[in-house]
Design an enzyme around this catalytic site. Structure first.
Site, PDB file in Angstrom:
ATOM      1  N   THR A   7       4.838   5.964  11.614  1.00  0.00           N
ATOM      2  CA  THR A   7       3.553   5.291  11.500  1.00  0.00           C
ATOM      3  C   THR A   7       3.497   4.100  12.444  1.00  0.00           C
ATOM      4  O   THR A   7       4.522   3.524  12.790  1.00  0.00           O
ATOM      5  CB  THR A   7       3.293   4.801  10.051  1.00  0.00           C
ATOM      6  N   LYS A  12       1.524  -0.545   6.169  1.00  0.00           N
ATOM      7  CA  LYS A  12       2.316   0.514   5.542  1.00  0.00           C
ATOM      8  C   LYS A  12       3.815   0.255   5.747  1.00  0.00           C
ATOM      9  O   LYS A  12       4.610   0.414   4.820  1.00  0.00           O
ATOM     10  CB  LYS A  12       1.913   1.862   6.146  1.00  0.00           C
ATOM     11  N   ASP A  69       1.456  10.675   3.583  1.00  0.00           N
ATOM     12  CA  ASP A  69       0.008  10.795   3.688  1.00  0.00           C
ATOM     13  C   ASP A  69      -0.544  10.534   2.303  1.00  0.00           C
ATOM     14  O   ASP A  69       0.049  10.934   1.295  1.00  0.00           O
ATOM     15  CB  ASP A  69      -0.411  12.177   4.197  1.00  0.00           C
ATOM     16  N   PHE A 150      -6.158  -3.920   2.696  1.00  0.00           N
ATOM     17  CA  PHE A 150      -5.513  -2.690   3.139  1.00  0.00           C
ATOM     18  C   PHE A 150      -6.195  -1.473   2.497  1.00  0.00           C
ATOM     19  O   PHE A 150      -6.263  -1.350   1.283  1.00  0.00           O
ATOM     20  CB  PHE A 150      -4.029  -2.747   2.766  1.00  0.00           C
ATOM     21  N   GLY A 151      -6.713  -0.575   3.308  1.00  0.00           N
ATOM     22  CA  GLY A 151      -7.310   0.665   2.816  1.00  0.00           C
ATOM     23  C   GLY A 151      -8.386   0.433   1.769  1.00  0.00           C
ATOM     24  O   GLY A 151      -9.313  -0.345   1.963  1.00  0.00           O
TER      25      GLY A 151
END
EC number: 3.6.1.66
Length: 194
Positions: A7, A12, A69, A150-151
């Site tokens: 990544t 992450k 993932d 984040f996300g």
């Protein structure tokens, strides 16, 4: 033990380093002069995408690699965005654009239940692949809460804590998150292999 994470996502990398034991030395593609490591995540499942990333890096460096993932599955949206969570709003969206689209689509929905799921693929020195899963149930909040961007963290609420991931400390999140659950399974596997 040395593992290379497949990544380029610094958030992450930080999370994974915090969760895995200090006994494991974590490297990234940059440590091997591979900048902007990207793989076309066009698989139909989390497992396919995790494998694609781990295998692409393994083929480049021939060292043990780890990729994950993650999907966000919202019940009232027929489990969307699912495996396409990263590219939900467009082909190359910001995290904020993804969150905004999801909140907009849930405006008139009563059922906001959802779950996060992570699949990790580990490819060992011999090129053999192993898989580990983690899942956390929760719901999508009515708006963004918390500082961590984040996300989907600011809109995914863990029911028992009554907080979004965005409101939790890193330590708290690592107790509950889908990624940490999958990594705990991976750690158990490594202990057996020792």
């Amino acid at each position: 033990m040395k593992i290379v994470l497949a990544t380029s996502n610094s958030d992450k990398v930080r999370e994974i380093k915090e969760i895995l034991d200090n006994k494991i030395e974590i490297y990234t593609p940059k440590d091997f002069d591979i900048n902007n490591f990207e793989v076309d995540e066009n698989g139909e499942t989390l497992k396919e995408n995790a494998y694609k990333k781990a295998k692409a890096l393994y083929d480049l460096i021939n060292k043990p690699t780890l990729a994950d993932d993650t999907g966000l599955f919202v019940k009232s949206l027929d489990l969307q965005p699912g495996v396409h969570a990263h590219r939900y709003a467009s082909e190359n969206p910001t995290d904020k654009e993804n969150r905004d689209k999801l909140l907009d689509e849930l405006k008139n929905k009563d059922d906001r239940s959802a779950y996060f799921e992570t699949t990790i693929c580990y490819i060992d020195q011999d090129g053999k692949d192993y898989y580990f899963d983690g899942r956390i149930d929760g719901e999508i909040s009515d708006k963004e809460y918390g500082e961590k961007e984040f996300g989907y963290d600011q809109i995914f609420k863990v029911i028992e804590k009554n907080k979004t991931f965005g409101q939790m400390t890193d330590q708290e999140k690592n107790q509950y998150s889908h990624r940490s659950l999958a990594l705990e399974e991976f750690k158990k596997f490594l202990k057996k292999e020792d």
